[in-house]
Design an enzyme around this catalytic site. Structure first.
Site, PDB file in Angstrom:
ATOM      1  CE1 TYR A 179      -4.338   1.252   0.066  1.00 22.19           C
ATOM      2  CE2 TYR A 179      -3.378   2.897   1.542  1.00 22.19           C
ATOM      3  CZ  TYR A 179      -4.418   2.469   0.727  1.00 22.19           C
ATOM      4  OH  TYR A 179      -5.546   3.258   0.564  1.00 22.19           O
ATOM      5  N   GLY A 180       1.925   1.207  -0.822  1.00 25.35           N
ATOM      6  CA  GLY A 180       2.791   2.364  -0.972  1.00 25.35           C
ATOM      7  C   GLY A 180       2.270   3.297  -2.045  1.00 25.35           C
ATOM      8  CB  SER A 181       4.059   5.419  -4.514  1.00 29.65           C
ATOM      9  OG  SER A 181       3.691   6.229  -5.611  1.00 29.65           O
ATOM     10  CG  ASP A 194      11.505  -3.035  -8.973  1.00 23.84           C
ATOM     11  OD1 ASP A 194      10.346  -3.462  -9.144  1.00 23.84           O
ATOM     12  OD2 ASP A 194      12.028  -2.166  -9.683  1.00 23.84           O
ATOM     13  CB  VAL A 229      11.073  -6.824  -0.929  1.00 25.27           C
ATOM     14  CG1 VAL A 229      12.022  -5.904  -0.186  1.00 25.27           C
ATOM     15  CG2 VAL A 229       9.807  -6.086  -1.335  1.00 25.27           C
ATOM     16  CG  HIS A 256       9.244  -2.013 -12.979  1.00 19.97           C
ATOM     17  ND1 HIS A 256       9.543  -1.741 -14.307  1.00 19.97           N
ATOM     18  CD2 HIS A 256      10.440  -2.061 -12.339  1.00 19.97           C
ATOM     19  CE1 HIS A 256      10.854  -1.627 -14.446  1.00 19.97           C
ATOM     20  NE2 HIS A 256      11.418  -1.825 -13.264  1.00 19.97           N
ATOM     21  CG  ASP A 274      10.839   2.029 -15.746  1.00 20.75           C
ATOM     22  OD1 ASP A 274      10.047   2.980 -15.807  1.00 20.75           O
ATOM     23  OD2 ASP A 274      11.341   1.625 -14.675  1.00 20.75           O
ATOM     24  CD  GLU A 322      13.702   3.618 -13.115  1.00 17.15           C
ATOM     25  OE1 GLU A 322      12.522   3.438 -12.788  1.00 17.15           O
ATOM     26  OE2 GLU A 322      14.607   2.781 -12.894  1.00 17.15           O
TER      27      GLU A 322
END
Length: 334
Positions: free
Chosen positions: A26-28, A84, A86, A109, A192, A196
């Site tokens: 329940y992050g970003s 990513d 974990v 992702h 991606d 980055e």
């Protein structure tokens, strides 16, 4: 060949009816997906670690968070929105053995899927639904009746039914309002990472620091260097965001535009581009992925050391002081 782009009319939200969507993390991205899907009429459950800020936020937002393994058992569609680094371990310990034939595994992702960290059991389809923006924007755009463009990709063996579920999911988070572009796991992951490392984060951060250091070392005030090499980056990027390089160049002075054309290629040279190609090759052949996975297995000592050093860079201290003077900026300190 032009990209295939889907919109609201191409997606059937009713395909998610009577299905339980488990949002792991329940992050970003997680909070945006979970709330948008719920507001779209979907049955959503959330997995988070008790005692964390994200867990408390999920409770405040009306969810009753479960463990990852419990959520996977209850879910028909399982969306992995964990960091990513974990995802691979959580997949092996809490997800894989709790999946059932007919489940759909959704990624935002493709890193772990593309680089072999997910051993998908038979009968489970993997798809990618990747908003091209952070979760708070996914949420904000949905609330105002718009959406953030998304990418859609199918994992090995996934067919048209999985594509339809992916489009329905994208519609549920608001993506089809803006457009959903079909791609592949490989293309999404590799482009991606390249963006980055070479432009958005790595390239821009290095350019900012080098410009700041050059002015300060030449005797100019740090505050002046900060304004020219950091603060005004937003002004230029906003113009590019609105109308591309041409609109930015139309909006600036002729002096600045001439400096762009005549001096820019002296900064980003053929040698720079050759290094970009090396970085892309490291992404494509899995070298970067192996490096990052091993770094985390060793508890990320190099990563933590680099983070600590970067936070101590003089441009950060000057920036903190100047941002306090600009009340219109929603200044963040971390």
């Amino acid at each position: 060949m032009p990209a295939t782009i889907y919109y609201d009319k191409d997606a059937d939200l009713s395909l998610l009816k009577n299905k339980t969507i488990a949002i792991l993390g329940y992050g970003s991205q997680g909070h945006g997906h979970a709330q948008n899907l719920r507001d779209s009429g979907c049955n959503v459950i959330v997995a988070e670690l008790p005692g964390t800020a994200n867990y408390e936020q999920a409770v405040k937002d009306g969810f009753q968070p479960l463990s990852a393994s419990e959520a996977v058992k209850k879910g028909d569609i399982i969306t992995i929105l964990l960091p990513d680094e974990v995802q691979g371990d959580v997949f092996r310990t809490q997800i894989r053995d709790n999946l059932s034939p007919g489940n759909i595994l959704v990624c935002s992702h493709g890193f772990n899927y593309h680089f072999g960290q997910f051993d998908i059991p038979k009968g489970v389809s993997a798809i990618l639904v990747a908003p091209k923006g952070p979760g708070h924007l996914v949420r904000a755009e949905y609330v105002r009746g718009a959406g953030v463009p998304c990418l859609l990709a199918l994992g090995e063996g996934a067919g048209d039914e999985a594509r339809k579920i992916g489009l329905a999911y994208a519609k549920g988070i608001g993506g089809t309002r803006a457009g959903v572009i079909e791609t592949t796991f490989a293309e999404e992951t590799e482009t991606d990472l390249f963006g980055e490392q070479v432009v958005l984060c790595g390239g821009l951060s290095a350019l900012i620091k080098a410009g700041y250091e050059t002015l300060v070392e030449a005797g100019y005030q740090p505050e002046m260097a900060y304004f020219e090499c950091v603060h005004e980056v937003k002004l230029i990027v906003d113009l590019i965001y609105q109308g591309g390089l041409n609109y930015m160049r139309y909006s600036i002075s002729n002096t600045a535009e001439y400096g762009d054309y005549s001096r820019g290629p002296r900064i980003v040279t053929d040698q720079t581009k050759a290094e970009m190609k090396k970085i892309l090759a490291e992404i494509q052949d899995g070298s970067f992925a192996r490096e990052w996975i091993l770094e985390n297995k060793a508890n990320a000592p190099a990563f933590k050391a680099m983070r600590r050093l970067e936070r101590q860079h003089p441009v950060e201290e000057v920036g903190r002081q100047l941002r306090r003077l600009m009340s219109w900026i929603d200044a963040k300190e971390y």
